[in-house]
Write a protein that holds these residues in place. Structure first.
Motif, mmCIF file in Angstrom:
data_model
loop_
_atom_site.group_PDB
_atom_site.id
_atom_site.type_symbol
_atom_site.label_atom_id
_atom_site.label_comp_id
_atom_site.label_asym_id
_atom_site.label_seq_id
_atom_site.Cartn_x
_atom_site.Cartn_y
_atom_site.Cartn_z
ATOM 1 N N GLN A 77 0.825 -1.216 0.000
ATOM 2 C CA GLN A 77 0.000 0.000 0.000
ATOM 3 C C GLN A 77 0.852 1.257 0.000
ATOM 4 O OE1 GLN A 77 -2.094 -0.958 3.598
ATOM 5 N NE2 GLN A 77 -3.917 -1.671 2.515
ATOM 6 N N GLY A 78 1.990 1.196 0.685
ATOM 7 C CA GLY A 78 2.857 2.367 0.804
ATOM 8 C C GLY A 78 3.787 2.568 -0.370
ATOM 9 N N GLY A 79 3.734 1.670 -1.356
ATOM 10 C CA GLY A 79 4.569 1.832 -2.535
ATOM 11 C C GLY A 79 5.976 1.291 -2.378
ATOM 12 N N GLN A 125 -5.807 -2.697 -6.803
ATOM 13 C CA GLN A 125 -6.013 -1.301 -6.409
ATOM 14 C C GLN A 125 -7.031 -1.185 -5.272
ATOM 15 O OE1 GLN A 125 -7.909 -0.452 -10.383
ATOM 16 N NE2 GLN A 125 -9.105 1.018 -9.183
ATOM 17 N N TYR A 126 -7.903 -2.200 -5.137
ATOM 18 C CA TYR A 126 -8.949 -2.129 -4.116
ATOM 19 C C TYR A 126 -8.461 -2.572 -2.732
ATOM 20 C CZ TYR A 126 -11.892 -1.059 -8.050
ATOM 21 O OH TYR A 126 -12.427 -0.446 -9.156
ATOM 22 N N VAL A 127 -7.177 -2.905 -2.626
ATOM 23 C CA VAL A 127 -6.570 -3.026 -1.288
ATOM 24 C C VAL A 127 -5.497 -1.954 -1.113
ATOM 25 C CG1 VAL A 127 -7.015 -5.486 -1.020
ATOM 26 C CG2 VAL A 127 -4.844 -4.748 -2.025
ATOM 27 N N ARG A 128 -5.260 -1.185 -2.173
ATOM 28 C CA ARG A 128 -4.181 -0.191 -2.116
ATOM 29 C C ARG A 128 -4.695 1.214 -1.832
ATOM 30 N NH1 ARG A 128 0.998 -0.177 -6.129
ATOM 31 N NH2 ARG A 128 2.309 1.177 -4.849
ATOM 32 N N ASP A 129 -5.879 1.553 -2.316
ATOM 33 C CA ASP A 129 -6.413 2.912 -2.151
ATOM 34 C C ASP A 129 -6.970 3.073 -0.739
ATOM 35 O OD1 ASP A 129 -5.760 3.245 -4.787
ATOM 36 O OD2 ASP A 129 -7.778 2.839 -5.532
ATOM 37 N N VAL A 130 -6.109 3.450 0.202
ATOM 38 C CA VAL A 130 -6.496 3.481 1.611
ATOM 39 C C VAL A 130 -6.004 4.757 2.277
ATOM 40 C CG1 VAL A 130 -6.488 0.968 1.855
ATOM 41 C CG2 VAL A 130 -4.391 2.241 2.293
ATOM 42 N N THR A 131 -6.569 5.023 3.444
ATOM 43 C CA THR A 131 -6.069 6.098 4.299
ATOM 44 C C THR A 131 -5.408 5.533 5.552
ATOM 45 O OG1 THR A 131 -8.249 6.253 5.342
ATOM 46 C CG2 THR A 131 -7.801 7.744 3.503
ATOM 47 N N GLU A 132 -5.618 4.232 5.810
ATOM 48 C CA GLU A 132 -5.005 3.562 6.960
ATOM 49 C C GLU A 132 -4.243 2.342 6.460
ATOM 50 O OE1 GLU A 132 -7.648 3.523 10.686
ATOM 51 O OE2 GLU A 132 -9.107 3.662 9.061
ATOM 52 N N TYR A 133 -2.940 2.344 6.675
ATOM 53 C CA TYR A 133 -2.097 1.268 6.175
ATOM 54 C C TYR A 133 -2.146 0.039 7.091
ATOM 55 C CZ TYR A 133 -0.145 5.017 3.291
ATOM 56 O OH TYR A 133 0.003 6.062 2.406
ATOM 57 N N MET A 135 -4.149 -2.292 7.408
ATOM 58 C CA MET A 135 -5.448 -2.682 7.967
ATOM 59 C C MET A 135 -6.364 -3.152 6.841
ATOM 60 S SD MET A 135 -6.184 0.238 10.842
ATOM 61 C CE MET A 135 -7.781 -0.519 11.192
ATOM 62 N N CYS A 136 -6.557 -4.464 6.762
ATOM 63 C CA CYS A 136 -7.439 -5.009 5.736
ATOM 64 C C CYS A 136 -8.846 -4.422 5.861
ATOM 65 C CB CYS A 136 -7.493 -6.526 5.861
ATOM 66 S SG CYS A 136 -8.591 -7.310 4.667
ATOM 67 N N GLY A 137 -9.309 -4.219 7.087
ATOM 68 C CA GLY A 137 -10.660 -3.724 7.319
ATOM 69 C C GLY A 137 -10.901 -2.317 6.828
ATOM 70 N N ALA A 138 -9.844 -1.597 6.433
ATOM 71 C CA ALA A 138 -10.000 -0.231 5.931
ATOM 72 C C ALA A 138 -9.929 -0.172 4.410
ATOM 73 C CB ALA A 138 -8.921 0.670 6.532
ATOM 74 N N THR A 139 -9.779 -1.318 3.750
ATOM 75 C CA THR A 139 -9.627 -1.320 2.299
ATOM 76 C C THR A 139 -10.981 -1.302 1.595
ATOM 77 O OG1 THR A 139 -9.621 -3.743 2.164
ATOM 78 C CG2 THR A 139 -7.490 -2.643 2.488
ATOM 79 N N PRO A 140 -11.045 -0.726 0.392
ATOM 80 C CA PRO A 140 -12.290 -0.763 -0.384
ATOM 81 C C PRO A 140 -12.797 -2.181 -0.615
ATOM 82 C CG PRO A 140 -10.775 0.819 -1.341
ATOM 83 C CD PRO A 140 -10.007 0.087 -0.280
ATOM 84 N N ARG A 141 -11.885 -3.143 -0.743
ATOM 85 C CA ARG A 141 -12.310 -4.533 -0.960
ATOM 86 C C ARG A 141 -13.082 -5.053 0.245
ATOM 87 N NH1 ARG A 141 -7.671 -8.458 -2.688
ATOM 88 N NH2 ARG A 141 -8.031 -7.454 -4.712
ATOM 89 N N PHE A 142 -12.525 -4.871 1.428
ATOM 90 C CA PHE A 142 -13.198 -5.350 2.644
ATOM 91 C C PHE A 142 -14.536 -4.642 2.826
ATOM 92 C CE2 PHE A 142 -14.269 -5.266 7.095
ATOM 93 C CZ PHE A 142 -13.917 -6.520 7.572
ATOM 94 N N LEU A 143 -14.573 -3.344 2.568
ATOM 95 C CA LEU A 143 -15.785 -2.558 2.791
ATOM 96 C C LEU A 143 -16.885 -2.859 1.777
ATOM 97 C CD1 LEU A 143 -14.107 0.862 3.674
ATOM 98 C CD2 LEU A 143 -15.067 -0.822 5.247
#
Length: 310
Positions: A77-79, A125-133, A135-143
């Motif tokens: 996620q952090g590149g 990309q749906y586990v990468r576009d996050v504001t909290e690193y 944390m699976c629960g903060a990813t677009p995929r999980f949500l």
């Protein structure tokens, strides 16, 4: 040798053995063992992910553990690394394909077009576009789990009007960012039960979607014009660097549904409008300029008529 010294000696041997075992089975900071390609530490005060610190932490974590996979997710996620850990942070809890693959997820402010649940599962990309690193629960995929109807998953939160029904028109779109009520319904489905109250949901989404989508009177927590000012021409077009052309009237309407505490940020920074929406849209006084123009023209006409009559 005293018994205390013997115990201390044996304990040191045990620690040494554990350190050797950990070194032999330490967590690779990148999934698959690849070398991180970005190691520059983040400067103090700068937002982002610190790859150097992640590498140091990984050396003290055992490989294949949840803690290791979380670090590997964060380095992706952090590149720092090219790929996320496989089989970790899947769309459905069981990692299977028991979801509605062709169900559409409507576009949002950060997504220029609609996408499907199959896209969410397939694309990293749906586990990468996050504001909290990390944390699976903060990813677009999980949500997306509840919206995509994963087997055994129920939404903790739903966008419902006071009568218990969904909003009457899911195609209704708010004026600035273009998000539809269906998009807000999707975002509600990803909220936890603790964030489902009206105030918490409004804060989480930065918008009172319930009031907007259920055609309720807006809370009007935010006015783009300061006390003593009024909206000038509501049709005046502003050019936002990120969101394109919006009118002053659209900005003012959107602002009415903002949560407390977000007003200044929206007006001055979020829209990326030079000098902010306040300076661009508001005028001093209690009557818009258009009215003054109309009043002056009307006075001139009346004066001419009076002259003609005389």
């Amino acid at each position: 040798m005293s018994s205390c010294k013997v115990v201390a000696f044996l304990f040191s041997l045990l620690l040494t053995r554990d350190e050797v075992v950990l070194a032999q089975n330490a967590c690779p900071p990148c999934y698959g063992g690849e070398a991180p390609f970005l190691l520059e530490p983040v400067r103090p005060g700068e937002e982002g992910y610190n790859c150097t610190l992640a590498v140091e932490r990984a050396a003290n974590v055992v490989n294949e553990t949840e803690a290791c996979k979380a670090i590997q997710l964060g380095t992706y996620q952090g590149g720092c690394c090219d790929s996320p850990p496989e089989g970790y942070c899947t769309l459905c809890p069981d990692g299977g394909m028991n979801f509605t693959a062709d169900k559409v997820i409507p576009r949002g402010a950060g997504n220029p077009q609609d996408y499907t649940c199959a896209n969410v599962e397939e694309r990293n990309q749906y586990v990468r576009d996050v504001t909290e690193y990390e944390m699976c629960g903060a990813t677009p995929r999980f949500l997306s789990r509840a919206w995509c109807e994963c087997l055994g998953v129920e939404a903790d939160c739903n966008l419902l009007c006071d009568d218990g029904n969904p909003p009457p028109d899911l195609t209704k779109a708010e004026p600035v960012f273009g998000q539809t009520c269906e998009r807000y319904a999707f975002e509600y489905s990803g909220l936890t039960e603790g964030k489902c109250s009206l105030s918490a949901a409004t804060k989480a989404l930065n918008f009172d979607a319930k009031a907007f989508c259920c055609n309720e009177v807006p809370p009007e927590n935010c006015e783009i014009c300061a006390p003593g000012e009024v909206l000038g021409d509501p049709e005046k077009v502003l050019q936002s660097e990120f969101y394109g052309a919006v009118t002053c009237g659209e900005v003012a309407e959107h602002a009415k549904y903002l949560p407390n505490g977000q007003c200044k940020r929206f007006i001055n920074t979020l829209l990326d409008i030079p000098f902010g929406a306040n300076d661009a849209c508001c005028i001093s006084g209690s009557v818009p300029k258009a009215f003054f123009g109309f009043a002056i023209m009307s006075s001139a006409v009346l004066f001419a008529l009076n002259m003609f009559v005389v």
